[in-house]
Design an enzyme around this catalytic site. Structure first.
Site, PDB file in Angstrom:
ATOM      1  CB  SER A  47      -0.983  -0.020   1.347  1.00 55.79           C
ATOM      2  OG  SER A  47      -0.342  -0.269   2.364  1.00 55.79           O
ATOM      3  NE  ARG A  62       6.974 -11.163  -2.221  1.00 59.81           N
ATOM      4  CZ  ARG A  62       5.882 -12.187  -2.007  1.00 59.81           C
ATOM      5  NH1 ARG A  62       6.231 -13.300  -2.297  1.00 59.81           N
ATOM      6  NH2 ARG A  62       4.963 -11.924  -1.374  1.00 59.81           N
ATOM      7  NE  ARG A  63       1.065 -11.207  -4.009  1.00 62.22           N
ATOM      8  CZ  ARG A  63       0.078 -10.576  -4.717  1.00 62.22           C
ATOM      9  NH1 ARG A  63      -0.082 -11.426  -5.796  1.00 62.22           N
ATOM     10  NH2 ARG A  63      -0.177  -9.472  -4.352  1.00 62.22           N
ATOM     11  CE  LYS A 123       4.770   5.465  12.306  1.00 64.43           C
ATOM     12  NZ  LYS A 123       3.825   4.989  11.394  1.00 64.43           N
ATOM     13  CB  SER A 158      -2.728   3.353  12.159  1.00 68.12           C
ATOM     14  OG  SER A 158      -1.567   2.582  12.808  1.00 68.12           O
ATOM     15  NE  ARG A 159       0.629  -1.193   6.919  1.00 71.86           N
ATOM     16  CZ  ARG A 159       1.701  -1.071   6.332  1.00 71.86           C
ATOM     17  NH1 ARG A 159       2.183  -2.314   5.822  1.00 71.86           N
ATOM     18  NH2 ARG A 159       2.094  -0.007   5.955  1.00 71.86           N
TER      19      ARG A 159
END
Length: 368
Positions: free
Chosen positions: A11, A32-33, A192, A255-256
């Site tokens: 992303s 990569r794919r 953070k 946010s992950r």
């Protein structure tokens, strides 16, 4: 058109490719794919990571690394920090004979060594550190891909490199500021994430805004203490790579790291959280090496310590209250351990410079 390359088509890598293309560059993405490279190249979409976003015509993609970097004037790296060395080993022979700037979009600390990503790049590519720049700031990928206005800071020990990358990394919705404090800029982007995991945990537990505001505020103190002990300038942590990124990452469900923390707060184990996350939450891998560096520097990080205990399964998420943790019952001041108090004046000056730059139309990269 200037040619630039982005290594990594997740992303954030794809979003930064869009930033560069919308700023007037021809961008080649390395994915990569092969099927993802084909979708970006032919369909101008990245449906897995940026659903519903149309990519510029001046973005192409390939699964072949040598093809991706051929003729590139700048190379941007957006790969998981813990697998960075493997990818850099493959990149090294392709850039050995060039002097193009290498720009890190990564926000992590290598688990095994505790090194920042710019240090890993320098080691593996065996290049002059003056060629290396890092980008950081309040940059949630999907919002930027939807062209919502924001800013970032580009940092390099070379002012010339920082300026060159900042000029390329700008368009009508994205502005780049510059500084030469690579240590502070990188650690701001790393630390953070750890505070965002803590915010996610208390959010998942069901605690309210007072708890979250307290952790964010004291978290900035921990970030500043740690970064300054490593050689950073405290002002950097009040800028886009510190406070700006902290606010964005802690408050957004995009946010992950916030999402990973929220799952932990809801009772999922660390292993279950990793399985559920489609993309890497860098904060989870950075907790241990950051705490090791903190101990070596004599810096206390109660928020990060409690996050680690939750990750290890030795603390019930409902018991997390790191901003209440003190060594004794004596009242403590709000100043950071390095003696720097938070400065609203400095923050206001940073915001004012940002507003001035926007009014100026972004004709020159400003100082952060």
């Amino acid at each position: 058109m200037p040619r630039v390359t982005v290594i990594g088509a997740g992303s954030w890598g794809t979003t930064f490719g869009k930033i560069l293309a919308d700023g007037g560059a021809h961008v080649t993405m390395w994915a990569r794919r092969a099927e993802l490279a084909h979708e970006i190249d032919e369909g101008k979409r990245n449906s897995r990571y940026l659903a519903g976003v149309n990519l510029p015509r001046d973005m192409s993609a390939t699964p072949h690394l040598s093809e991706a970097v051929e003729g590139a004037e700048q190379i941007y790296l957006s790969i998981p920090s813990q697998s960075a060395r493997q990818n850099l080993k493959a990149l090294r022979p392709l850039v050995a004979a060039t002097d193009v700037p290498i720009v890190s979009l990564m926000k992590g600390v290598e688990r095994r060594t505790g090194l920042r990503m710019s240090q890993v790049i320098e080691q593996e590519l065996r290049c002059d550190p003056a060629r290396i720049a890092v980008a950081s700031g309040p940059n949630l990928a999907l919002e930027i891909a939807r062209e919502q206005p924001t800013a970032a800071v580009i940092s390099s020990i070379s002012q010339e490199t920082a300026d060159a990358v900042a000029r390329r990394s700008r368009n009508r919705y994205f502005r780049s500021f510059v500084n030469t404090d690579v240590i502070g800029t990188e650690f701001g982007g790393v630390l953070k994430n750890l505070i965002a995991v803590a915010i996610g945990i208390v959010d998942g537990v069901g605690y309210g805004e007072n708890t979250k505001a307290s952790i964010i505020t004291r978290g900035l103190v921990e970030m500043t203490d740690f970064a300054v002990a490593q050689g950073a300038q405290p002002e950097t942590l009040q800028g886009l790579a510190g406070l700006g990124d902290l606010i964005a990452t802690c408050q957004s469900p995009l946010s992950r790291n916030n999402t990973a923390g929220r799952l932990l707060g809801q009772g999922y184990s660390f292993q279950d959280v990793v399985k559920q996350m489609e993309q890497t939450a860098e904060g989870l891998a950075s907790v241990a090496p950051v705490l090791q560096l903190a101990r070596e520097a004599g810096i206390q990080m109660p928020i990060v310590e409690q996050v680690k205990r939750v990750l290890d399964g030795t603390m019930d998420p409902r018991e997390i209250a790191p901003h209440l943790t003190t060594d004794d019952d004596d009242p403590q001041g709000e100043r950071t351990q390095n003696g720097q108090a938070g400065s609203g004046g400095a923050l206001w000056r940073s915001l004012q410079r940002a507003l001035d730059q926007l009014r100026d139309g972004g004709r020159r990269p400003p100082r952060d």
